[in-house]
Design a protein around this motif. Structure first.
Motif, short mmCIF file in Angstrom:
data_model
loop_
_atom_site.label_atom_id
_atom_site.label_comp_id
_atom_site.label_asym_id
_atom_site.label_seq_id
_atom_site.Cartn_x
_atom_site.Cartn_y
_atom_site.Cartn_z
N ILE A 44 -31.75 -30.81 34.36
CA ILE A 44 -33.07 -30.18 34.45
C ILE A 44 -34.15 -31.12 33.93
O ILE A 44 -35.21 -31.25 34.54
CB ILE A 44 -33.10 -28.84 33.64
N SER A 45 -33.88 -31.80 32.82
CA SER A 45 -34.91 -32.66 32.21
C SER A 45 -35.22 -33.89 33.07
O SER A 45 -36.30 -34.46 32.93
CB SER A 45 -34.48 -33.10 30.81
N ARG A 46 -34.31 -34.27 33.94
CA ARG A 46 -34.53 -35.45 34.78
C ARG A 46 -35.04 -35.10 36.18
O ARG A 46 -35.41 -35.96 36.95
CB ARG A 46 -33.25 -36.27 34.87
N TRP A 47 -35.03 -33.83 36.50
CA TRP A 47 -35.44 -33.38 37.83
C TRP A 47 -36.96 -33.40 37.96
O TRP A 47 -37.69 -32.96 37.08
CB TRP A 47 -34.92 -31.97 38.10
N GLY B 192 -23.77 -30.23 45.50
CA GLY B 192 -23.78 -28.77 45.45
C GLY B 192 -23.90 -28.23 44.05
O GLY B 192 -24.62 -27.24 43.79
N GLN B 193 -23.23 -28.87 43.10
CA GLN B 193 -23.31 -28.43 41.70
C GLN B 193 -24.73 -28.61 41.15
O GLN B 193 -25.25 -27.73 40.47
CB GLN B 193 -22.34 -29.24 40.83
N VAL B 194 -25.34 -29.76 41.47
CA VAL B 194 -26.70 -30.03 40.99
C VAL B 194 -27.69 -29.06 41.61
O VAL B 194 -28.54 -28.48 40.91
CB VAL B 194 -27.09 -31.50 41.27
N VAL B 195 -27.58 -28.83 42.91
CA VAL B 195 -28.47 -27.89 43.59
C VAL B 195 -28.32 -26.49 42.99
O VAL B 195 -29.30 -25.77 42.78
CB VAL B 195 -28.20 -27.89 45.12
N ASN B 196 -27.09 -26.10 42.67
CA ASN B 196 -26.84 -24.80 42.06
C ASN B 196 -27.55 -24.68 40.70
O ASN B 196 -28.16 -23.65 40.39
CB ASN B 196 -25.34 -24.55 41.91
#
Length: 191
Positions: free
Chosen positions: A94-97, A121-125
């Motif tokens: 989240i902090s790098r998005w 998929g894990q990151v998008v979730n």
């Protein structure tokens, strides 16, 4: 002289006896451990694997440096017999998005483990969950993802170091991989 012994998949070896024998021959073991395994429920999951020198074994467990500690055989077995996976905290994602983050890059790795683990998929979730949390719509989430699994560049195991002039140099040089425990033995051990 250096030889690495993989411990994943689980090996059919009495770790206590095997390590005690090598230490008695003058070898210095270095354990590659996944500290993200066997974590007490009240503690945070560490963010890395770790290498620790072994300076002894005994009934209480394995004696390690960095830090100086005695780890129980049960904990060591779990940390030593681990897939090459690293857990990344949701907060780190989240902090790098940013809206300019290029998630397509997660599909471009030549390492097939990235797609096998469905890292994209894990990151998008995680990002989807965060959006719902920001909108106070957490009731739509059955649970919150705490970590994303990515391939690690580590193999769990023991590296044995031995002086070249040792009487056991040739034995270590010619040592074979430790045998993998069979499915039948796994089932028996699981009870």
């Amino acid at each position: 002289m250096v030889t690495f012994f993989k411990f994943y998949p689980k090996r059919d070896v009495d770790l206590y006896t095997w390590m005690a024998e090598w230490i008695s021959k003058g070898a210095v073991p270095l354990a590659s451990l996944n500290l993200q395994k066997a974590v007490h429920p009240d503690f945070l999951i560490p963010d890395a694997w770790h290498h620790q020198m072994v300076y002894g074994v005994g009934p209480k467990g394995i004696y390690l440096t960095n830090p100086i500690e005695v780890a129980s055989w049960g904990i060591i077995q779990e940390q030593l017999c681990s897939k090459s996976v690293l857990l990344v905290r949701r907060e780190d994602i989240i902090s790098r998005w940013t809206p300019f983050s290029n998630l397509y890059m997660l599909t471009q790795s030549v390492d097939t483990q990235w797609s096998n683990l469905n890292v994209l998929g894990q990151v998008v979730n995680v990002l989807r969950e965060e959006k719902l949390l920001e909108k106070n719509e957490s009731r739509y989430l059955p649970s919150i993802t705490s970590h994303v699994q990515i391939p690690a560049v580590y193999d769990s195991g023991i590296t044995m170091f031995l002086k070249k002039d040792s009487l056991y140099y040739s034995e270590l040089l010619n040592a074979k991989d430790l045998p993998i425990i069979s499915e039948k033995e796994k089932n028996i051990a699981a009870g």
